[in-house]
Scaffold this motif. Structure first.
Motif, PDB file in Angstrom:
ATOM      1  N   ASP A 139       0.968 -39.817  10.582  1.00 49.64           N
ATOM      2  CA  ASP A 139      -0.376 -39.460  11.030  1.00 49.64           C
ATOM      3  C   ASP A 139      -1.294 -39.246   9.830  1.00 49.64           C
ATOM      4  N   ASP A 178       5.409 -37.797  13.319  1.00 48.90           N
ATOM      5  CA  ASP A 178       4.070 -37.394  12.897  1.00 48.90           C
ATOM      6  C   ASP A 178       3.867 -37.514  11.384  1.00 48.90           C
ATOM      7  N   ASP A 207      -5.060 -38.285  10.829  1.00 53.37           N
ATOM      8  CA  ASP A 207      -5.185 -36.907  11.309  1.00 53.37           C
ATOM      9  C   ASP A 207      -5.100 -35.911  10.159  1.00 53.37           C
ATOM     10  N   ARG A 208      -4.208 -36.175   9.214  1.00 53.76           N
ATOM     11  CA  ARG A 208      -4.047 -35.285   8.066  1.00 53.76           C
ATOM     12  C   ARG A 208      -5.324 -35.278   7.215  1.00 53.76           C
ATOM     13  N   ARG A 258      -2.980 -43.386  18.566  1.00 56.53           N
ATOM     14  CA  ARG A 258      -2.139 -42.653  17.614  1.00 56.53           C
ATOM     15  C   ARG A 258      -0.916 -43.496  17.228  1.00 56.53           C
ATOM     16  N   SER A 291      -5.593 -42.190  23.901  1.00 54.34           N
ATOM     17  CA  SER A 291      -5.416 -41.450  22.642  1.00 54.34           C
ATOM     18  C   SER A 291      -3.999 -41.628  22.104  1.00 54.34           C
ATOM     19  N   ASP A 320      -8.377 -35.963   8.272  1.00 54.37           N
ATOM     20  CA  ASP A 320      -9.409 -35.255   9.046  1.00 54.37           C
ATOM     21  C   ASP A 320      -9.243 -33.745   8.948  1.00 54.37           C
ATOM     22  N   ARG A 321      -8.002 -33.263   9.023  1.00 54.63           N
ATOM     23  CA  ARG A 321      -7.757 -31.819   8.915  1.00 54.63           C
ATOM     24  C   ARG A 321      -8.134 -31.296   7.530  1.00 54.63           C
ATOM     25  N   ASN A 335      -1.989 -46.329  14.930  1.00 52.76           N
ATOM     26  CA  ASN A 335      -2.273 -45.829  13.580  1.00 52.76           C
ATOM     27  C   ASN A 335      -0.987 -45.514  12.835  1.00 52.76           C
ATOM     28  N   ARG A 336      -0.004 -44.954  13.530  1.00 54.51           N
ATOM     29  CA  ARG A 336       1.288 -44.675  12.894  1.00 54.51           C
ATOM     30  C   ARG A 336       1.972 -45.974  12.486  1.00 54.51           C
TER      31      ARG A 336
END
Length: 192
Positions: free
Chosen positions: A149, A146, A152-153, A33, A29, A155-156, A36-37
């Motif tokens: 990210d 972060d 992730d943002r 991450r 994971s 998805d949130r 992706n960054r």
């Protein structure tokens, strides 16, 4: 006599329901991450691809994809910008690498245009960067930030919108079925 099947098979069909993926290990994971960054970093900093230092990462590939499409004037200007020592270093590395790669592998399909060569070179640099193979880059600046990210943002935000009930569905008078609003007055249909 045909065989008789009185009971359904004990195992369900493998395609009857989706199966969730097994959970990733924390190490995997973290690796995903970071990659992706790094992708997000490259999208924001396109200037990374313009550095002349990248030629030394794979001089033969650079020669095959970029230099062959340069005009003599462009090569001369690039040589002046690099300086004699860097030009000599690139030339020596290309010669050594040619010998090694002749035995090792064949090159990718040759590009037919300057744009194809540049696209292949940038794809090579992008993959190299994402794998963390650029020894001159400080990956901690990206991997520990972060701000990159993006996935992730998103998805949130999507999860938040899915949980949110629209105001128009819950405001006003409630009908028999719970929170649904009872419409009164104009319905939007025109009467003639």
């Amino acid at each position: 006599m045909a065989p008789r099947f009185d009971s359904p098979p004990s195992t369900p069909h493998s395609f009857s329901q989706p199966r969730p993926r097994p959970p990733r290990s924390p190490g995997r994971s973290a690796q995903i991450r970071a990659q992706n960054r790094r992708r997000a970093y490259l999208e924001r900093h396109n200037s990374y691809f313009q550095s002349s230092e990248h030629e030394l990462s794979d001089p033969l590939l650079y020669d095959f994809l970029i230099r062959r499409f340069q005009t003599p004037a462009e090569r001369e200007a690039e040589g002046r910008a690099k300086g004699y020592a860097r030009v000599l270093e690139g030339s020596l590395l290309r010669g050594e690498e040619r010998l090694a790669k002749l035995r090792e592998r064949t090159l990718m399909p040759p590009p037919k245009t300057r744009e194809e060569g540049l696209a292949q070179w940038e794809a090579y640099l992008r993959d190299r960067f994402i794998r963390g193979e650029d020894d001159d880059f400080d990956y901690a600046l990206v991997d520990d930030d972060d701000e990159y990210d993006v996935l992730d943002r998103v998805d949130r935000e999507e999860a938040w919108f899915e949980e949110e009930d629209p105001e128009w569905a819950t405001s006003g008078e409630e009908g028999e079925r719970g929170k649904e609003k009872i419409l009164r007055g104009e319905t939007g249909v025109q009467d003639y």
